[in-house]
Design an enzyme around this catalytic site. Structure first.
Site, PDB file in Angstrom:
ATOM      1  N   ASP A  32       0.819  -1.220   0.000  1.00  0.00           N
ATOM      2  CA  ASP A  32       0.000   0.000   0.000  1.00  0.00           C
ATOM      3  C   ASP A  32       0.847   1.262   0.000  1.00  0.00           C
ATOM      4  O   ASP A  32       2.064   1.211   0.166  1.00  0.00           O
ATOM      5  CB  ASP A  32      -0.965  -0.015   1.201  1.00  0.00           C
ATOM      6  CG  ASP A  32      -0.280  -0.417   2.503  1.00  0.00           C
ATOM      7  OD1 ASP A  32       0.968  -0.333   2.570  1.00  0.00           O
ATOM      8  OD2 ASP A  32      -0.977  -0.819   3.437  1.00  0.00           O
ATOM      9  N   HIS A  53      -7.363  -4.916  10.282  1.00  0.00           N
ATOM     10  CA  HIS A  53      -7.050  -4.619   8.875  1.00  0.00           C
ATOM     11  C   HIS A  53      -5.755  -5.290   8.432  1.00  0.00           C
ATOM     12  O   HIS A  53      -4.853  -5.542   9.225  1.00  0.00           O
ATOM     13  CB  HIS A  53      -7.076  -3.113   8.581  1.00  0.00           C
ATOM     14  CG  HIS A  53      -5.884  -2.344   9.045  1.00  0.00           C
ATOM     15  ND1 HIS A  53      -5.907  -0.989   9.212  1.00  0.00           N
ATOM     16  CD2 HIS A  53      -4.623  -2.720   9.366  1.00  0.00           C
ATOM     17  CE1 HIS A  53      -4.729  -0.563   9.606  1.00  0.00           C
ATOM     18  NE2 HIS A  53      -3.937  -1.603   9.712  1.00  0.00           N
ATOM     19  N   ASN A  82      -7.815  -3.167  14.428  1.00  0.00           N
ATOM     20  CA  ASN A  82      -9.187  -3.430  13.974  1.00  0.00           C
ATOM     21  C   ASN A  82      -9.237  -4.607  12.987  1.00  0.00           C
ATOM     22  O   ASN A  82     -10.242  -4.841  12.335  1.00  0.00           O
ATOM     23  CB  ASN A  82      -9.807  -2.183  13.338  1.00  0.00           C
ATOM     24  CG  ASN A  82      -9.062  -1.727  12.083  1.00  0.00           C
ATOM     25  OD1 ASN A  82      -8.078  -2.345  11.671  1.00  0.00           O
ATOM     26  ND2 ASN A  82      -9.536  -0.653  11.466  1.00  0.00           N
ATOM     27  N   GLU A 140      -9.721  -2.014   5.426  1.00  0.00           N
ATOM     28  CA  GLU A 140     -10.391  -1.775   6.699  1.00  0.00           C
ATOM     29  C   GLU A 140     -11.610  -2.708   6.837  1.00  0.00           C
ATOM     30  O   GLU A 140     -12.025  -3.334   5.852  1.00  0.00           O
ATOM     31  CB  GLU A 140     -10.833  -0.302   6.763  1.00  0.00           C
ATOM     32  CG  GLU A 140      -9.691   0.718   6.614  1.00  0.00           C
ATOM     33  CD  GLU A 140      -8.751   0.800   7.818  1.00  0.00           C
ATOM     34  OE1 GLU A 140      -8.777  -0.094   8.681  1.00  0.00           O
ATOM     35  OE2 GLU A 140      -7.965   1.762   7.880  1.00  0.00           O
TER      36      GLU A 140
HETATM   37  P1  PGA Z   1       2.073  -1.829  12.809  1.00  0.00           P
HETATM   38  O1  PGA Z   1       0.861  -1.762  11.807  1.00  0.00           O
HETATM   39  O2  PGA Z   1       3.029  -2.835  12.246  1.00  0.00           O
HETATM   40  O3  PGA Z   1       2.640  -0.446  12.801  1.00  0.00           O
HETATM   41  O4  PGA Z   1       1.531  -2.240  14.124  1.00  0.00           O
HETATM   42  C1  PGA Z   1       0.270  -2.935  11.348  1.00  0.00           C
HETATM   43  C2  PGA Z   1      -0.926  -2.547  10.533  1.00  0.00           C
HETATM   44  O5  PGA Z   1      -1.613  -1.587  10.906  1.00  0.00           O
HETATM   45  O6  PGA Z   1      -1.173  -3.196   9.507  1.00  0.00           O
END
Ligand code: PGA
Length: 239
Positions: A67, A138, A136, A143
């Site tokens: 992304d 994702h 959450n 999302e």
């Molecule tokens: P993080 O993010 O590795 O910074 O915890 C993971 C994500 O939100 O996909």
């Protein structure tokens, strides 16, 4: 879904790096799916060590990132392009032409989504995809509520995601509202997936993931429909 429990973040990083290096050594022209965020930083650090100390060769490897923010520009300090350059690519011998990251500054974002998905079809899919999990649920920037059939698309970021990522910006207002992300379907095309979870702030998401049935409202859970997914989880995240 397989589960590998490791002691802590360092072990998680070493395990993940080891799996990547195994793929790259056995298939020099392999395709890697890479992620950003806090979780893979240790893995990338270990990969850089492996390049310097264990002669791991990335010359023929192709990479796809999940992304990118929309509207930051690739040279913005918080773009995922900059993140990948600074935390991995400029320290190993991957060829610039083999690096693929969605372009969050494309003039026609719909065309960019199609271009990226086609590239995954033509060159990919990844032999190994690395994923983090949001609190959450994702994956990438998919999302809750994202369709299981989604391919690369534009998303409006959830408020919880923008807040979680605000730590990298000087204020919440500066966190972009939109991003381009590989979809759930694009991610499921990967041959093998490692889903990483580290830290007590991920414990609730890990518990939900392990307990729930595949449900688009908790995107990581749909990975249960893929035949080769491993959750790598440390003790503080509930492993
Ligand atoms: P993080 O993010 O590795 O910074 O915890 C993971 C994500 O939100 O996909």
């Amino acid at each position: 879904m397989n589960v590998v429990s490791v002691k802590d973040y360092q072990e998680l990083s070493e395990y993940t790096c080891n799996e990547i290096e195994r793929v790259v050594r056995s298939t020099p022209h392999s395709v890697l799916g890479l992620a950003t965020g806090g979780t893979p930083l240790g893995t990338y650090r270990e990969m850089i060590n492996g390049f310097k100390e264990r002669n791991v060769d990335y010359r023929h490897v192709t990479t796809f990132n999940l992304d990118e923010y929309i509207g930051l520009g690739r040279d913005h300090p918080q773009s995922y392009y900059t993140y990948m350059m600074n935390n991995l690519f400029k320290h190993i011998n991957v060829s610039p032409e083999n690096i693929h990251i969605p372009n969050g500054s494309a003039e026609e974002m719909d065309s960019e989504c199609l271009r990226y998905e086609r590239l995954i079809e033509e060159i990919g899919p990844p032999d190994l995809q690395i994923l983090g999990i949001g609190s959450n649920g994702h994956i990438g920037f998919n999302e809750p509520g994202t369709s299981i059939t989604s391919e690369t698309h534009i998303v409006e970021l959830a408020e919880s995601t923008r807040k979680a990522n605000a730590r990298y910006f000087s204020s919440l207002d500066e966190v972009p509202q939109h991003a381009i992300t590989m979809g759930i379907q694009s991610i499921l095309k990967s041959k093998r997936i490692l889903l990483l979870a580290s830290g007590s702030h991920k414990a609730k998401a890990v518990k939900t993931l392990l307990e729930c049935l595949p449900d688009e409202q908790f995107p990581a859970s749909v990975l249960k429909g893929h035949g080769d997914v491993t959750l790598v989880v440390d003790e503080s995240a509930g492993g």
